[in-house]
Design a protein around this motif. Sequence first.
Motif, PDB file in Angstrom:
ATOM      1  N   GLN A  33       0.811  -1.224   0.000  1.00 21.43           N
ATOM      2  CA  GLN A  33       0.000   0.000   0.000  1.00 21.43           C
ATOM      3  C   GLN A  33       0.842   1.270   0.000  1.00 21.43           C
ATOM      4  O   GLN A  33       0.303   2.359  -0.183  1.00 21.43           O
ATOM      5  CB  GLN A  33      -0.947   0.014   1.220  1.00 21.43           C
ATOM      6  N   SER A  34       2.136   1.173   0.246  1.00 23.67           N
ATOM      7  CA  SER A  34       2.952   2.393   0.312  1.00 23.67           C
ATOM      8  C   SER A  34       3.688   2.669  -0.992  1.00 23.67           C
ATOM      9  O   SER A  34       3.729   3.816  -1.460  1.00 23.67           O
ATOM     10  CB  SER A  34       3.954   2.311   1.471  1.00 23.67           C
ATOM     11  N   VAL A  35       4.241   1.635  -1.612  1.00 24.17           N
ATOM     12  CA  VAL A  35       5.051   1.831  -2.827  1.00 24.17           C
ATOM     13  C   VAL A  35       4.288   2.581  -3.931  1.00 24.17           C
ATOM     14  O   VAL A  35       4.875   3.411  -4.612  1.00 24.17           O
ATOM     15  CB  VAL A  35       5.614   0.465  -3.317  1.00 24.17           C
ATOM     16  N   PRO A  36       2.952   2.360  -4.095  1.00 23.47           N
ATOM     17  CA  PRO A  36       2.248   3.119  -5.138  1.00 23.47           C
ATOM     18  C   PRO A  36       2.012   4.587  -4.785  1.00 23.47           C
ATOM     19  O   PRO A  36       1.680   5.367  -5.665  1.00 23.47           O
ATOM     20  CB  PRO A  36       0.890   2.403  -5.242  1.00 23.47           C
ATOM     21  N   HIS A  37       2.147   4.957  -3.521  1.00 23.96           N
ATOM     22  CA  HIS A  37       1.645   6.267  -3.096  1.00 23.96           C
ATOM     23  C   HIS A  37       2.693   7.206  -2.526  1.00 23.96           C
ATOM     24  O   HIS A  37       2.434   8.397  -2.362  1.00 23.96           O
ATOM     25  CB  HIS A  37       0.524   6.088  -2.066  1.00 23.96           C
ATOM     26  N   THR A  38       3.864   6.692  -2.180  1.00 19.88           N
ATOM     27  CA  THR A  38       4.858   7.553  -1.554  1.00 19.88           C
ATOM     28  C   THR A  38       6.248   7.041  -1.933  1.00 19.88           C
ATOM     29  O   THR A  38       6.418   5.847  -2.207  1.00 19.88           O
ATOM     30  CB  THR A  38       4.647   7.578  -0.017  1.00 19.88           C
ATOM     31  N   ALA A  39       7.223   7.929  -1.969  1.00 17.74           N
ATOM     32  CA  ALA A  39       8.573   7.513  -2.349  1.00 17.74           C
ATOM     33  C   ALA A  39       9.125   6.565  -1.284  1.00 17.74           C
ATOM     34  O   ALA A  39       9.125   6.884  -0.096  1.00 17.74           O
ATOM     35  CB  ALA A  39       9.467   8.735  -2.488  1.00 17.74           C
ATOM     36  N   VAL A  40       9.557   5.398  -1.720  1.00 18.78           N
ATOM     37  CA  VAL A  40      10.088   4.398  -0.790  1.00 18.78           C
ATOM     38  C   VAL A  40      11.549   4.151  -1.137  1.00 18.78           C
ATOM     39  O   VAL A  40      11.877   3.886  -2.292  1.00 18.78           O
ATOM     40  CB  VAL A  40       9.282   3.074  -0.898  1.00 18.78           C
ATOM     41  N   ASP A  41      12.410   4.261  -0.136  1.00 17.31           N
ATOM     42  CA  ASP A  41      13.837   4.024  -0.346  1.00 17.31           C
ATOM     43  C   ASP A  41      14.286   2.983   0.670  1.00 17.31           C
ATOM     44  O   ASP A  41      14.364   3.262   1.871  1.00 17.31           O
ATOM     45  CB  ASP A  41      14.600   5.344  -0.162  1.00 17.31           C
ATOM     46  N   VAL A  42      14.575   1.788   0.176  1.00 15.46           N
ATOM     47  CA  VAL A  42      14.849   0.680   1.096  1.00 15.46           C
ATOM     48  C   VAL A  42      16.108   0.930   1.924  1.00 15.46           C
ATOM     49  O   VAL A  42      16.204   0.471   3.066  1.00 15.46           O
ATOM     50  CB  VAL A  42      14.968  -0.676   0.354  1.00 15.46           C
ATOM     51  N   LYS A  43      17.053   1.660   1.360  1.00 17.81           N
ATOM     52  CA  LYS A  43      18.298   1.933   2.107  1.00 17.81           C
ATOM     53  C   LYS A  43      18.013   2.858   3.285  1.00 17.81           C
ATOM     54  O   LYS A  43      18.440   2.592   4.407  1.00 17.81           O
ATOM     55  CB  LYS A  43      19.339   2.572   1.181  1.00 17.81           C
ATOM     56  N   SER A  44      17.313   3.964   3.021  1.00 15.28           N
ATOM     57  CA  SER A  44      17.084   4.883   4.131  1.00 15.28           C
ATOM     58  C   SER A  44      16.084   4.319   5.134  1.00 15.28           C
ATOM     59  O   SER A  44      16.127   4.659   6.316  1.00 15.28           O
ATOM     60  CB  SER A  44      16.691   6.282   3.642  1.00 15.28           C
ATOM     61  N   LEU A  45      15.186   3.433   4.682  1.00 16.02           N
ATOM     62  CA  LEU A  45      14.284   2.788   5.640  1.00 16.02           C
ATOM     63  C   LEU A  45      15.039   1.762   6.490  1.00 16.02           C
ATOM     64  O   LEU A  45      14.652   1.474   7.618  1.00 16.02           O
ATOM     65  CB  LEU A  45      13.130   2.080   4.920  1.00 16.02           C
ATOM     66  N   GLY A  46      16.095   1.202   5.908  1.00 11.14           N
ATOM     67  CA  GLY A  46      16.893   0.223   6.654  1.00 11.14           C
ATOM     68  C   GLY A  46      16.222  -1.128   6.821  1.00 11.14           C
ATOM     69  O   GLY A  46      16.547  -1.883   7.742  1.00 11.14           O
ATOM     70  N   VAL A  47      15.285  -1.456   5.923  1.00 10.94           N
ATOM     71  CA  VAL A  47      14.585  -2.739   6.060  1.00 10.94           C
ATOM     72  C   VAL A  47      15.421  -3.881   5.493  1.00 10.94           C
ATOM     73  O   VAL A  47      16.282  -3.675   4.641  1.00 10.94           O
ATOM     74  CB  VAL A  47      13.210  -2.718   5.344  1.00 10.94           C
ATOM     75  N   ASP A  48      15.146  -5.086   5.970  1.00  9.61           N
ATOM     76  CA  ASP A  48      15.851  -6.266   5.466  1.00  9.61           C
ATOM     77  C   ASP A  48      15.151  -6.838   4.243  1.00  9.61           C
ATOM     78  O   ASP A  48      15.795  -7.320   3.322  1.00  9.61           O
ATOM     79  CB  ASP A  48      15.945  -7.308   6.581  1.00  9.61           C
TER      80      ASP A  48
END
Lengths: 144, 406
Positions: free
Chosen positions: B198-213
């Motif tokens: 639900q987030s990737v279509p609506h807001t800029a997602v950056d896996v590096k800055s989020l720090g997710v695995d």
Amino acid sequence: MTDNFYGEVLTDHNLHPLHKHDLPTATCCHEGINSTCGDDIVLNLEIKDGIIVNGSFTGSGCAISQASADIMLELVIGRTPEEARHYKELFFKMIGGEITEDELEELEEAGALQNVAKMPARVKCALLGWRTMETLLDGEGGAQ
Amino acid sequence: MSNSFTKSDFPVFDAYKSLVYLDNSATQQKPAAVLERVEKYYREENANPLRGLYDLSVKATETYENAREAVRRFLGAESTKEIVFTRNATESLNLIAYSWGRANIKAGDEILVAISEHHSDLLPWQILTKETGAELKYLECDETGRYTADSLKAALTDRTKLFCIAQISNVFGRLNPIKVFADICHANGTLIVCDGAQSVPHTAVDVKSLGVDFLVFSGHKMLAPMGIGGLYGRKELLEKMPPFLYGGEMIDTVTRCGATYAELPHKFEAGTVNAGGAAGLHAAIDYITELGFDEIERRENELTALAFSEMKKIPHVNIIGADDADDHHGILTFTVDGVHPHDIAAIFDAENIAIRAGHHCAQPLHQFLQTPSTARMSLAFYNDEEDIQRFIGVLRTLRRKMGYDG
């Protein structure tokens, strides 16, 4: 689909059901569930000397499921299980879009649900009470 | 053809002129640019990618791998080795549960799942913990759908191996502070899976800055065709994980008694891949990038605020979740006193307005909220003010249509 498929008969049976209550005198009861919708009712019947002398339902669900169960009880109370099955057959025919004018007449107020035949997503809601009654009659009711 | 970034880019609204489509969290409509790209692939570039040693197959491979690079850039991953194509977020989550889960989870371990998760981010963990003898625990939110850093810290133990949470809940629409949660998890030696459906279509997602695995998403919820989606995983993790599905295209060599597997990411892509879908996803990413998330969020937030404030004015309408439109991100889940959600949806449908009713694949959450089902309207940047006004107009008359006085 028309704008007013929730006609007065349907909304009235939903908001002011005649048979939605407990039934301590019930001789048999059965729970019916539509898992995708969350409709969940318990149908109670009191069958004496081969006659459905009283009946009720409890539970929750959409207007179509609730009104349909209430209208069904209105039809079958005072009848034999065989007659109740006959009404069930007619109701299934109506929802299947195959009912004749005369048969529709026989169904009385249940005819108000005829438009559900055109709403595939709601067929299960309309049939819930009837299916539950069928299962119940096949079990304990049928043994009488 | 240039994009207008309005409904006129979307052929479905030509075919179905009176449609007000407010079920975007379930799936989004497709712009002509995406449909044309998929058709072009099958007309001009189709062969089995990664296999043939002839020009057309090389073309198909290029199309497919260019799409992977587009996803890498879009999500801010370091390497295309970290981007695995799947059918959708559900398959991505199952991949993690089967591959990483069965290699790393053992009896006595704990997996912590947010109570608002979609069934796709719940059932793989429920099965995994049942099979391994690990324990499944739930992180509960408050009634507005908020999870706090403190509640997460309190729920983690030295046995918690994994925490699973959506960046935006498909029921509440609330944006969770993933970066904060990732830091807390890592300090505890716990990995974090983020459901980005639900987030990737609506807001800029950056896996590096989020720090997710791990982060998963579905293409069809972001303008792309159904059947293409993806998984981001940190390279060190993916490298150690066994394959998920076995078959063609994922092997290096196969002998009678064994096999070695292909390099990342192909190790996880068994069988002929969905190159046409990947081409469509690439076109969807181009479309979104050209419009830009600033504009997408501006439009969606404006429409959310309008719908929210109008809904608040209607008696007997109750919005689930936060009391601030900014916390809803285009998702407004609601109930109407005395009207079952399936009847709500049917009344909207009679006016050609598409909304969702039910438990939105989040039954444990509805049990937690003590409401068996709800109705949900969810919007996208291509919705307009008229859509919202028509939605509100029907919502106002709803109780009267069901036989109430007002």
